[in-house]
Design a protein around this motif. Structure first.
Motif, PDB file in Angstrom:
ATOM      1  N   VAL A  91      38.223  39.289  47.487  1.00  0.00           N
ATOM      2  CA  VAL A  91      39.698  38.914  48.145  1.00  0.00           C
ATOM      3  C   VAL A  91      40.653  38.456  47.090  1.00  0.00           C
ATOM      4  N   GLN A  92      40.097  37.249  46.468  1.00  0.00           N
ATOM      5  CA  GLN A  92      40.737  36.645  45.338  1.00  0.00           C
ATOM      6  C   GLN A  92      41.197  37.691  44.411  1.00  0.00           C
ATOM      7  N   ALA A  93      40.469  38.739  44.132  1.00  0.00           N
ATOM      8  CA  ALA A  93      40.678  39.859  43.011  1.00  0.00           C
ATOM      9  C   ALA A  93      41.727  40.738  43.682  1.00  0.00           C
ATOM     10  N   GLY A  94      42.225  40.482  44.824  1.00  0.00           N
ATOM     11  CA  GLY A  94      43.388  41.260  45.387  1.00  0.00           C
ATOM     12  C   GLY A  94      42.964  42.495  46.270  1.00  0.00           C
ATOM     13  N   LYS A  95      41.623  42.549  46.589  1.00  0.00           N
ATOM     14  CA  LYS A  95      41.217  43.587  47.580  1.00  0.00           C
ATOM     15  C   LYS A  95      41.650  43.129  49.229  1.00  0.00           C
ATOM     16  N   THR A  96      41.530  44.157  49.837  1.00  0.00           N
ATOM     17  CA  THR A  96      41.849  43.973  51.424  1.00  0.00           C
ATOM     18  C   THR A  96      40.713  43.217  51.791  1.00  0.00           C
ATOM     19  N   GLY A  97      40.672  42.575  52.972  1.00  0.00           N
ATOM     20  CA  GLY A  97      39.608  41.759  53.482  1.00  0.00           C
ATOM     21  C   GLY A  97      38.613  43.006  53.978  1.00  0.00           C
ATOM     22  N   GLU A  98      38.897  44.135  54.611  1.00  0.00           N
ATOM     23  CA  GLU A  98      38.026  45.257  55.343  1.00  0.00           C
ATOM     24  C   GLU A  98      37.259  45.498  53.968  1.00  0.00           C
ATOM     25  N   PHE A  99      37.741  45.796  52.864  1.00  0.00           N
ATOM     26  CA  PHE A  99      37.028  46.133  51.746  1.00  0.00           C
ATOM     27  C   PHE A  99      35.962  45.378  51.131  1.00  0.00           C
ATOM     28  N   ALA A 100      36.650  44.084  51.242  1.00  0.00           N
ATOM     29  CA  ALA A 100      35.811  42.887  50.787  1.00  0.00           C
ATOM     30  C   ALA A 100      34.586  42.754  51.586  1.00  0.00           C
ATOM     31  N   VAL A 101      34.882  42.712  52.601  1.00  0.00           N
ATOM     32  CA  VAL A 101      33.591  42.371  53.526  1.00  0.00           C
ATOM     33  C   VAL A 101      32.765  43.610  53.340  1.00  0.00           C
ATOM     34  N   HIS A 102      33.147  44.915  53.452  1.00  0.00           N
ATOM     35  CA  HIS A 102      32.311  46.021  53.398  1.00  0.00           C
ATOM     36  C   HIS A 102      31.489  45.816  51.982  1.00  0.00           C
ATOM     37  N   ALA A 103      31.948  45.720  50.761  1.00  0.00           N
ATOM     38  CA  ALA A 103      31.402  45.635  49.613  1.00  0.00           C
ATOM     39  C   ALA A 103      30.502  44.723  49.465  1.00  0.00           C
ATOM     40  N   ALA A 104      31.004  43.380  49.865  1.00  0.00           N
ATOM     41  CA  ALA A 104      29.996  42.157  49.897  1.00  0.00           C
ATOM     42  C   ALA A 104      28.822  42.427  50.790  1.00  0.00           C
ATOM     43  N   PHE A 105      28.864  42.694  51.839  1.00  0.00           N
ATOM     44  CA  PHE A 105      28.088  42.789  52.794  1.00  0.00           C
ATOM     45  C   PHE A 105      26.891  44.044  52.406  1.00  0.00           C
ATOM     46  N   ALA A 106      27.583  44.988  51.728  1.00  0.00           N
ATOM     47  CA  ALA A 106      26.736  46.121  51.314  1.00  0.00           C
ATOM     48  C   ALA A 106      26.044  45.859  50.011  1.00  0.00           C
ATOM     49  N   GLU A 107      26.350  44.954  49.362  1.00  0.00           N
ATOM     50  CA  GLU A 107      25.576  44.656  47.971  1.00  0.00           C
ATOM     51  C   GLU A 107      24.247  43.546  48.499  1.00  0.00           C
ATOM     52  N   PHE A 108      24.567  42.754  49.508  1.00  0.00           N
ATOM     53  CA  PHE A 108      23.394  41.783  50.233  1.00  0.00           C
ATOM     54  C   PHE A 108      22.500  42.865  50.882  1.00  0.00           C
ATOM     55  N   GLN A 109      22.941  43.834  51.464  1.00  0.00           N
ATOM     56  CA  GLN A 109      22.022  44.616  52.187  1.00  0.00           C
ATOM     57  C   GLN A 109      21.143  45.219  51.031  1.00  0.00           C
ATOM     58  N   GLU A 110      21.671  45.667  50.080  1.00  0.00           N
ATOM     59  CA  GLU A 110      20.871  46.729  49.084  1.00  0.00           C
ATOM     60  C   GLU A 110      19.723  45.633  48.286  1.00  0.00           C
ATOM     61  N   THR A 111      20.144  44.393  48.328  1.00  0.00           N
ATOM     62  CA  THR A 111      19.151  43.232  47.983  1.00  0.00           C
ATOM     63  C   THR A 111      17.925  43.260  48.903  1.00  0.00           C
ATOM     64  N   LEU A 112      18.439  43.025  50.144  1.00  0.00           N
ATOM     65  CA  LEU A 112      17.368  42.799  51.150  1.00  0.00           C
ATOM     66  C   LEU A 112      16.460  43.955  51.228  1.00  0.00           C
ATOM     67  N   GLN A 113      17.257  45.142  51.237  1.00  0.00           N
ATOM     68  CA  GLN A 113      16.296  46.578  51.112  1.00  0.00           C
ATOM     69  C   GLN A 113      15.376  46.477  49.957  1.00  0.00           C
ATOM     70  N   THR A 114      15.823  45.799  48.779  1.00  0.00           N
ATOM     71  CA  THR A 114      14.870  46.161  47.693  1.00  0.00           C
ATOM     72  C   THR A 114      13.694  45.003  47.834  1.00  0.00           C
ATOM     73  N   LEU A 115      13.904  43.916  48.553  1.00  0.00           N
ATOM     74  CA  LEU A 115      12.908  42.884  48.720  1.00  0.00           C
ATOM     75  C   LEU A 115      11.869  43.436  49.597  1.00  0.00           C
ATOM     76  N   GLY A 116      12.225  44.507  50.574  1.00  0.00           N
ATOM     77  CA  GLY A 116      11.376  44.905  51.479  1.00  0.00           C
ATOM     78  C   GLY A 116      10.813  43.861  52.691  1.00  0.00           C
ATOM     79  N   GLY A 117       9.833  44.062  53.344  1.00  0.00           N
ATOM     80  CA  GLY A 117       9.337  43.275  54.291  1.00  0.00           C
ATOM     81  C   GLY A 117      10.118  42.716  55.416  1.00  0.00           C
ATOM     82  N   TYR A 118      10.140  41.569  55.846  1.00  0.00           N
ATOM     83  CA  TYR A 118      10.797  41.299  56.911  1.00  0.00           C
ATOM     84  C   TYR A 118      12.267  41.243  56.759  1.00  0.00           C
ATOM     85  N   LEU A 119      12.490  40.756  55.186  1.00  0.00           N
ATOM     86  CA  LEU A 119      13.962  40.659  54.821  1.00  0.00           C
ATOM     87  C   LEU A 119      14.671  42.009  54.804  1.00  0.00           C
ATOM     88  N   GLY A 120      13.824  43.040  54.435  1.00  0.00           N
ATOM     89  CA  GLY A 120      14.111  44.515  54.302  1.00  0.00           C
ATOM     90  C   GLY A 120      14.737  44.987  55.600  1.00  0.00           C
TER      91      GLY A 120
END
Length: 552
Positions: A91-120
């Motif tokens: 958001v501070q970089a000037g992105k819309t709130g919609e895109f900021a949420v999408h991008a940040a959450f997607a990044e965390f989703q990818e991290t969880l999927q990489t960890l696998g198991g319960y967190l995946g």
């Protein structure tokens, strides 16, 4: 011609009806710059996240029980400080709130999927939160369950916990998901609510609205364009299950009168009354993690005692087996073990973590002993993830020192199953956790979809280990129970009894089906069915061999 699609069945239900597909999620927001100032976008996002969190919490309070726990966990994920910081940076970089949420959450989703198991498995939960926040920012309703105006079979890519928790069971006859595994929140909630469900049906994408299908959870199959004969069989099975559920509650027993106590797996005291109403004869597994997972420090003795008393009061005079804190691996706790491990499933978890933090273990045992003294329940306590004779002996001594009269261990790894004849003489009982025992026997992460085919407690390798424990229990005169998901499979429950298991513990919704199946077989027949399964070389062959002998 009828066609069969396969997935992973949840429970033993069967249903028939027309398909209603869940609408696909809206397209993700584009990477565009905001027309608002960063502080204005930041305020919009914070308001949206708070609104979604409040909505999830409200749904949890309405649903109660296990669903409330799941939705509260979603709220915690939505408000994770690291995640919110990642949104704010965009958001501070000037992105819309919609895109900021999408991008940040997607990044965390990818991290969880990489960890696998319960967190995946939790990545899908995080994706649902992101969709709801983005919908709120857009002023649109969140994606939801369709309402075609008649009973239907719901087919979805996956189903969010918030939707699963509040499904109208008068309309949703069954649930089919394209993604997800047996330990996804969709599966967990479907099992707890007694919804007929088959998850991970990759070919379900070809099903169309209005198409007539049979959903057979017992067979882990979806049958398209069923014949009249198949429909008649489904109708008979539905009526039989309904009659069994409506029948007067009786203790679990085989056809020859051999007693098989049927107990409940519970994750919170609030679920106790439902278990009693469904005929649970006690508790075979009470998970205490709920007290610890929502806090950054261990709960006090007084806090724990209050929860344990609430549970025990629901079962006066009955056995209640409480598992000591089982953390680590897929349930990390900063105050128990915050060290990063290369392979946490094989690291400092379960009893190992407790013995490395004796104060936490001693406080829990103290709280349990005080709760037992204040109630009339027959309290048993057991240690998770026991691997050696020494661990079993140490935990039993700890429990005895704290005034607990019955202490035992969970058998979840091959070493303890193979050493059961040495472990049982130094402890009071054993309870087999078939989920982890299967995972470690087959070297297949039980929460990883890519190896889900190996995660089958019907595998003869797993059955042979259970036989070792059953034989040790018989030789030493010590009770042996099963508290893993295998106990909720009616035919496998018969096999378990044939292997020497004395008690079965499961999700309360499975009690009626298991009680009915046990009543059809004698002890000798159960042993014959078990021997047929043991003689097979694959899980599928073991299941079929058991079916063939049971049908004679």
């Amino acid at each position: 011609m009828p066609e069969s699609l396969t997935g992973t069945g949840i429970g033993q239900g069967v249903a028939y009806g027309p398909v209603a597909r869940m609408a696909p999620p809206p397209a993700p927001p584009a990477d565009t710059d905001s027309q608002l100032k960063p502080e204005q976008e930041s305020a919009r996002v914070k308001e949206a996240i708070q609104a979604v969190s409040a909505e999830l919490a409200s749904r949890g309070e309405t649903a109660g029980g296990q669903a409330q726990e799941v939705l509260e966990a979603q709220v915690m994920m939505a408000q994770d400080p690291t995640l919110l910081e990642a949104v704010e940076q965009r958001v501070q970089a000037g992105k819309t709130g919609e895109f900021a949420v999408h991008a940040a959450f997607a990044e965390f989703q990818e991290t969880l999927q990489t960890l696998g198991g319960y967190l995946g498995e939790r990545a899908a939960d995080l994706a649902d939160v992101a969709l709801r926040v983005i919908a709120h920012l857009r002023g649109e309703p969140a994606p939801g369950v369709p309402d075609p105006g008649h009973p239907f079979v719901l087919v979805a890519q996956d189903l969010a916990p918030a939707d699963t928790a509040l499904l109208d069971l008068d309309k949703v006859q069954a649930l089919v998901t394209i993604e997800g595994g047996p330990t996804s929140h969709t599966a967990i909630l479907a099992r707890g609510k007694g919804i007929t469900a088959v998850v991970g049906v990759k070919d379900a994408a070809q099903l169309s609205d209005g198409q007539q299908v049979i959903v057979d959870a017992a067979a882990s199959a979806i049958i398209t364009e069923p014949s009249q004969e198949q429909i008649d069989d489904v109708t008979r099975r539905i009526e039989e299950r309904a009659a069994a559920a409506a029948a007067p509650l009786t203790p679990g027993a085989l056809a020859d009168g051999t007693e098989v106590p049927l107990l409940a797996n519970l994750g919170s005291p609030e679920a106790a009354q439902e278990a009693v109403d469904l005929g649970a004869e006690g508790v075979g597994l009470f998970r205490t993690e709920f007290l610890f997972l929502s806090s950054d420090k261990a709960p006090s003795v007084a806090e724990q005692r209050e929860s344990y008393i609430k549970l025990l009061q629901a079962f006066p005079g009955k056995k209640v087996v409480v598992r000591a804190l089982d953390a680590g691996a897929d349930k990390p706790l900063p105050f128990l073990n915050d060290a990063e491990e290369e392979n946490p499933a094989l690291g400092l978890r379960g009893l190992r973590a407790l013995l490395a933090n004796e104060e936490i273990l001693r406080d829990q045992l103290t709280a349990l002993a005080e709760a037992e003294a204040a109630t009339e329940a027959d309290l048993w306590v057991m240690a998770p993830m026991v691997s050696t004779v020494e661990e079993a002996e140490t935990f039993t001594k700890f429990a005895t020192q704290h005034g607990l009269k019955t202490a035992g261990v969970m058998i979840e790894v091959p070493s303890s199953a193979l050493l059961a004849d040495k472990i049982l003489p130094v402890t009071g009982f054993a309870s087999i956790g078939t989920n982890d025992l299967t995972q470690y026997t087959m070297a297949a992460d039980r929460l990883l979809g890519s190896v889900a085919g190996l995660q089958d407690p019907w595998h003869p390798a797993v059955l042979r280990l259970i036989r070792e424990v059953g034989a040790a229990g018989d030789h030493t005169g010590k009770p042996v129970g099963v508290c893993g998901e295998a106990a909720a499979d009616p035919l496998l429950a018969v096999v378990l009894i044939g292997l020497g298991v004395n008690t079965l513990s499961m999700a309360p919704a499975a009690l009626a089906d298991v009680r009915l199946e046990l009543s059809r077989h004698t002890k000798d027949q159960a042993e014959a069915i078990a021997q047929a399964a043991l003689a097979a070389s694959t899980a599928a062959d073991a299941r079929q061999a058991a079916l063939d002998v049971a049908a004679r």
